[in-house]
Design an enzyme around this catalytic site. Sequence first.
Site, PDB file in Angstrom:
ATOM      1  CE1 TYR A   1       3.899  -0.834 -12.087  1.00 41.78           C
ATOM      2  CE2 TYR A   1       2.799   0.485 -13.666  1.00 41.78           C
ATOM      3  CZ  TYR A   1       3.403   0.441 -12.463  1.00 41.78           C
ATOM      4  OH  TYR A   1       3.997   1.374 -11.736  1.00 41.78           O
TER       5      TYR A   1
ATOM      6  CG  LEU B   1      -5.814   9.950  -3.882  1.00 39.52           C
ATOM      7  CD1 LEU B   1      -6.972   9.332  -4.618  1.00 39.52           C
ATOM      8  CD2 LEU B   1      -6.427  10.965  -2.914  1.00 39.52           C
TER       9      LEU B   1
END
Length: 402
Positions: A98, A285
């Site tokens: 990341y 989501l």
Amino acid sequence: MASCATAFLSHHCPCWPAKARTRTCLRKRSSVKAAVAAKQAQKTALQYRKLGDSDLEISEITLGTMTFGEQNTEEEAHEILSYAFESGINALDTSEAYPIPMRKETQGRTDLYIASWLKSQPREKIVLATKVCGYSERSSHLRENTKITRVDAANIRESVEKSLKRLGTDYIDLLQIHWPDRYVALFGEYCYDPSKWRPSVPFVEQLKAFQELIDEGKVRYIGVSNETSYGVMEFVHAAKVEGLPKIVSIQNNYSLLVRTHFEIDLVEVCHPQNHNIGLLAYSPLAGGALTGKYIDSTSEAARKGRLNLFPGYMERYNKSIAREATIKYIEVAKKHGLTPVQLALGFARDRPFVTSSIIGATSVDQLKEDIDAFLSTERPLPPELVADIEDVYKRYRDPTLF
């Protein structure tokens, strides 16, 4: 006498003093009020669950951090982290890879932002999860002496040592394999391609490398991510036969748009009565698609969304059939008086095999909306709503794959 005793117990005995009856009634009312208050508090507070066979008690929402250092500044990251922690979220998920998209120039910034925030926090109250990259020929910047990342002893140790240094901590609560060392169908690939099979690091060798780090106190528990039932079973079997650490978690994609892979057989494998492996569901989501913001591609929310900021990234969520399915789910939400976010997060929350949903946000407002949706939606979702969800699912099974 028996009838008098019965009446006494039911607070209607004529020989029982009136004051005593009044005190008992007040106590009963008080206890009822307390029960109602407790039930109400449960609706407005996050729940905590054991992660697999571990002793980690984690919140039913885990904060995803992959935007820190790319879409979020350090100050914004700290604001998001603090709001999450104050809201009851005690689990953070990061990775040596990341922020995403992976770039040599930004790699590791996410950890650095978390580290500067961690300095002022009670470390023992935070469940810190990170990941070691799997096989990759495009991640040479992650390692000192190899151009290919593998899940072998040398790579695992280098990854952990560097992660600990960046994070400014002495230990990692949960270390996960980001994706397998062997070939598997990943990130939108819809079926296993036998021609892509390649030799991989033996499962026993991987577990032995983790055992060393656990023995040194640098890692507490281990897990997998983007894994299949075959991989989970091999890890479990190797641990049992060789007396090595068992994986306690699996971090896989799971949402209204991505269900079948996990539900067909991984649910059975991970069941508490079988191998008791907790699911950390990422992208509940669907990369933001299930919020509905990408339906109108000209809207400001769509233009600023990750799927458009990074062309080609998670494009499977923007395919026509995935958009069709999303529209259908939005219609279901509207029918039942919910927002699309409430529907999607309520669905993931209620699945009995989901230990925690990993939710990322690029602003405090966005995170607040997600947490509020998670808590404000009726628990569990009403049967008639679940039936409508299943009707859509029957027509659009994992639409991101086709």
